[in-house]
Design an enzyme around this catalytic site. Structure first.
Site, mmCIF file in Angstrom:
data_model
loop_
_atom_site.group_PDB
_atom_site.id
_atom_site.type_symbol
_atom_site.label_atom_id
_atom_site.label_comp_id
_atom_site.label_asym_id
_atom_site.label_seq_id
_atom_site.Cartn_x
_atom_site.Cartn_y
_atom_site.Cartn_z
ATOM 1 N N ALA A 25 28.549 15.767 43.474
ATOM 2 C CA ALA A 25 27.568 16.588 42.751
ATOM 3 C C ALA A 25 28.264 17.492 41.739
ATOM 4 O O ALA A 25 29.315 18.066 42.026
ATOM 5 C CB ALA A 25 26.794 17.440 43.744
ATOM 6 N N ARG A 34 -2.312 8.393 3.429
ATOM 7 C CA ARG A 34 -2.892 9.155 4.543
ATOM 8 C C ARG A 34 -1.932 9.340 5.717
ATOM 9 O O ARG A 34 -2.205 10.103 6.635
ATOM 10 C CB ARG A 34 -4.187 8.469 5.022
ATOM 11 C CG ARG A 34 -5.371 8.816 4.152
ATOM 12 C CD ARG A 34 -6.602 8.056 4.565
ATOM 13 N NE ARG A 34 -6.569 6.668 4.107
ATOM 14 C CZ ARG A 34 -7.386 5.725 4.543
ATOM 15 N NH1 ARG A 34 -8.285 5.994 5.474
ATOM 16 N NH2 ARG A 34 -7.302 4.495 4.067
ATOM 17 N N GLY A 66 0.829 -1.211 0.000
ATOM 18 C CA GLY A 66 0.000 0.000 0.000
ATOM 19 C C GLY A 66 0.863 1.260 0.000
ATOM 20 O O GLY A 66 1.998 1.235 0.458
ATOM 21 N N TYR A 100 27.578 14.582 34.720
ATOM 22 C CA TYR A 100 27.628 13.998 33.371
ATOM 23 C C TYR A 100 28.801 13.038 33.306
ATOM 24 O O TYR A 100 29.954 13.443 33.492
ATOM 25 C CB TYR A 100 27.784 15.085 32.285
ATOM 26 C CG TYR A 100 28.055 14.444 30.937
ATOM 27 C CD1 TYR A 100 27.104 13.597 30.360
ATOM 28 C CD2 TYR A 100 29.260 14.627 30.275
ATOM 29 C CE1 TYR A 100 27.356 12.960 29.150
ATOM 30 C CE2 TYR A 100 29.511 13.992 29.057
ATOM 31 C CZ TYR A 100 28.550 13.161 28.511
ATOM 32 O OH TYR A 100 28.797 12.524 27.318
HETATM 33 C C1 UD1 Z 1 -9.368 -5.515 2.649
HETATM 34 C C2 UD1 Z 1 -10.282 -6.696 2.433
HETATM 35 C C3 UD1 Z 1 -11.548 -6.484 3.264
HETATM 36 C C4 UD1 Z 1 -11.190 -6.324 4.719
HETATM 37 C C5 UD1 Z 1 -10.183 -5.196 4.890
HETATM 38 C C6 UD1 Z 1 -9.681 -5.146 6.303
HETATM 39 C C7 UD1 Z 1 -9.872 -7.454 0.146
HETATM 40 C C8 UD1 Z 1 -10.342 -7.428 -1.252
HETATM 41 N N1 UD1 Z 1 -10.614 -6.797 1.026
HETATM 42 O O1 UD1 Z 1 -10.049 -4.392 2.145
HETATM 43 O O2 UD1 Z 1 -12.427 -7.591 3.124
HETATM 44 O O3 UD1 Z 1 -12.348 -6.077 5.492
HETATM 45 O O4 UD1 Z 1 -9.046 -5.386 4.028
HETATM 46 O O5 UD1 Z 1 -8.900 -3.994 6.461
HETATM 47 O O6 UD1 Z 1 -8.877 -8.102 0.432
HETATM 48 N N2 UD1 Z 1 -2.507 -4.489 -0.875
HETATM 49 C C9 UD1 Z 1 -1.420 -4.821 -1.636
HETATM 50 N N3 UD1 Z 1 -1.554 -4.889 -2.985
HETATM 51 C C10 UD1 Z 1 -2.739 -4.651 -3.614
HETATM 52 C C11 UD1 Z 1 -3.842 -4.289 -2.836
HETATM 53 C C12 UD1 Z 1 -3.698 -4.236 -1.461
HETATM 54 O O7 UD1 Z 1 -0.346 -5.069 -1.099
HETATM 55 O O8 UD1 Z 1 -2.775 -4.762 -4.844
HETATM 56 C C13 UD1 Z 1 -2.355 -4.427 0.575
HETATM 57 C C14 UD1 Z 1 -2.524 -3.015 1.080
HETATM 58 O O9 UD1 Z 1 -1.257 -2.433 1.261
HETATM 59 C C15 UD1 Z 1 -3.212 -3.192 2.410
HETATM 60 C C16 UD1 Z 1 -3.935 -4.505 2.290
HETATM 61 O O10 UD1 Z 1 -3.393 -5.173 1.173
HETATM 62 O O11 UD1 Z 1 -2.266 -3.324 3.452
HETATM 63 C C17 UD1 Z 1 -5.422 -4.321 2.140
HETATM 64 O O12 UD1 Z 1 -5.669 -3.614 0.950
HETATM 65 P P1 UD1 Z 1 -6.790 -2.505 0.854
HETATM 66 O O13 UD1 Z 1 -6.825 -2.032 -0.528
HETATM 67 O O14 UD1 Z 1 -6.633 -1.551 1.955
HETATM 68 O O15 UD1 Z 1 -8.088 -3.390 1.078
HETATM 69 P P2 UD1 Z 1 -9.376 -2.957 1.829
HETATM 70 O O16 UD1 Z 1 -10.236 -2.263 0.854
HETATM 71 O O17 UD1 Z 1 -9.067 -2.289 3.086
#
Ligand code: UD1
Ligand code: MG
Length: 452
Positions: free
Chosen positions: A365, A17, A13, A351
């Site tokens: 001291a 944010r 990811g 120190y």
């Molecule tokens: C995902 C789950 C959701 C769950 C939620 C919990 C899926 C499709 N959905 O949703 O069911 O409730 O997490 O937080 O799995 N990531 C990658 N590569 C990618 C996409 C994502 O490494 O191509 C990693 C992101 O960095 C992140 C994690 O996977 O750490 C989750 O991805 P994110 O896109 O945040 O999925 P959510 O929509 O939160």
């Protein structure tokens, strides 16, 4: 027979944010990168191999992961096509003959080893896939666990959910366990015909169900699967982590007068019967022996504190400090890269840097080791049973022998032999009656000024 376990940790990811130039999973909780917590927990749960999935150009994550666990590997997911696609970036490892596969998240650091062990036990008991879920009052954004006749049949992503499905409060944490031998074929059968055109890992449930696999849902407390997306959540996770660690330490025999004010690091360790007073910070690398008291407002970092020591109030132990048994370091004292001997005392406003202080030595001291000449650092060696008088400056490099005494207010620039008295200051001269003469003269001068 022990079963082998592969762990894939998703960390591709962008962490937008966080508003940070540091990759999200490297933000620390209790002094350790979030992904480090996950890697440690997996090891505790018997994991044999961790593979961290990162986005393109994540060399920082690679370096950090190598430091945390030299056995861990990195796999790159170039395009972010969804969580199932991310897991497939570790295809090489999925093809190996591990028994279990755990899928974790680099930004979900509070997961407990006990939970992962329970998930693996479910695999032993016949499950092919185990999904970790949690109940929440705010399910919006999460995938919902669809249960039919007590059986998990699918996970519906928020963006694809009907209004009725959106009212479900049982959510997917994202964390899953697979019987590794079926994982690859399931993942390859996942398609991307959904609202985001992504390959959803969550679809493994539906694909598995259709293939007649045994799929289990396991529930944990929401706290354990909190994800970090911004710095507010980072602080929330930190607080939960701190509460857990304080509790573990108190259960293990450490007293804390005001636990909520004590900040611990991931690797802080204590012996038995220690006391930590309010407002103490332990940065990384602190190890405390038995029967130690850390008094209020002290800050310790990379320090080894021997049994029976008393530290603070208001003490600062900087990196590479070793306090031997029963040493005392009192208020407004700073110790850096130094050994303080058994029973030695550094009690007030001192120190001590780049120094060895012998056993039973007393540092008066205001004593300062002048260890830095503006360019280089130099060593001070003080023997056993030495008495250093107050407000002395020990100009390093310098050696003070056993049983020596340093006269108060000395500037010590030469070695002092054992058993000698070292005096390094102007000699005192008393001039009889001069004080009253000076006073009379000053009074006369004031009168002369006022009568003008
Ligand atoms: C995902 C789950 C959701 C769950 C939620 C919990 C899926 C499709 N959905 O949703 O069911 O409730 O997490 O937080 O799995 N990531 C990658 N590569 C990618 C996409 C994502 O490494 O191509 C990693 C992101 O960095 C992140 C994690 O996977 O750490 C989750 O991805 P994110 O896109 O945040 O999925 P959510 O929509 O939160
Ligand atoms: Mg998410």
């Amino acid at each position: 027979m022990t079963h082998s376990c592969l762990t894939i940790i998703l960390a591709a990811g962008e962490g937008t944010r966080m508003k940070s130039s540091l990759p999200k999973v490297l933000h620390p909780v209790a002094g350790l990168a979030m992904v480090g917590h996950v890697i440690h927990t997996v090891k505790e749960a018997g994991g044999n191999k961790s593979v961290v999935i990162v986005g393109a150009g994540a060399s920082e994550v690679k370096t950090a992961v190598a430091n945390i666990d030299p056995d861990a590997s990195i796999a790159i997911q170039r395009d972010r096509l969804g969580t199932a696609h991310a897991v497939l970036a570790a295809r090489h490892w999925l093809e190996q003959s591990f028994d279990d596969l755990l899928i974790l998240y680099g930004d979900v650091p509070l997961i407990k080893a006990k939970t992962l062990k329970n998930m693996r036990q479910q695999l032993r008991d016949g499950a092919d896939i185990v999904v970790l879920g949690f109940k929440t009052s705010e399910p919006s954004g999460y995938g919902r666990m669809l249960i039919e006749d007590g059986q998990l049949t699918a996970i519906r992503e928020d963006k694809d959910a009907s209004d009725e499905e959106k009212s479900i409060t049982y959510c997917n944490s994202g964390i899953m366990a697979f019987r590794n031998s079926i994982a690859l074929s399931i993942l390859q059968n996942i398609e991307n015909n959904n609202s985001q055109s992504e390959y959803y890992l969550t679809d493994a449930v539906e694909v598995g169900c259709n293939a007649g696999l045994n799929i289990k849902a396991m529930e944990v407390d929401e706290d354990e699967v909190l994800g970090v997306n911004d710095r507010v959540q980072l602080a929330e996770v930190e607080e939960i982590w701190q509460q857990r660690k304080r509790r573990d330490l108190m259960v293990g025999g450490v007293s804390m007068t005001a636990p909520d004010t004590v900040i611990l690091a991931y690797d802080t360790s204590f012996g038995r019967d220690c006391l930590v007073e309010p407002n103490v910070v332990f940065a990384n690398g602190v190890s405390i022996g038995d029967n130690v008291a850390i008094r209020s407002f002290s800050y310790l970092e990379s320090a080894i504190v021997g049994e029976g020591c008393i530290v603070g109030p208001y003490a600062r132990l900087r990196p590479d400090t070793v306090l031997k048994a029963n040493a005392k370091v009192g208020n407004f004292c700073e110790i850096k890269k130094s050994v303080v001997g058994e029973g030695a005392k550094v009690n007030h406003f001192a120190y001590i840097g780049d120094a060895n202080v012998g056993d039973d030595t007393n540092i008066g001291a205001g004593t300062i080791t002048c260890n830095y000449d503006g360019i280089n650092k130099h060593q001070t060696n003080i023997g056993n049973n030495v008495f250093v008088g107050s407000n002395s400056s020990l100009v390093a490099p310098v050696n003070i022998g056993d049983n020596a005494i340093v006269a108060a207010g000395s500037v010590v620039t030469k070695d002092i032999p054992a058993d000698a008295l070292g005096i390094g200051r102007g000699k005192q001269v008393n001039k009889d009656n001069l004080a009253s003469k000076i006073r009379d003269r000053n009074v006369a001068a004031k009168k002369a000024r006022q009568s003008k």
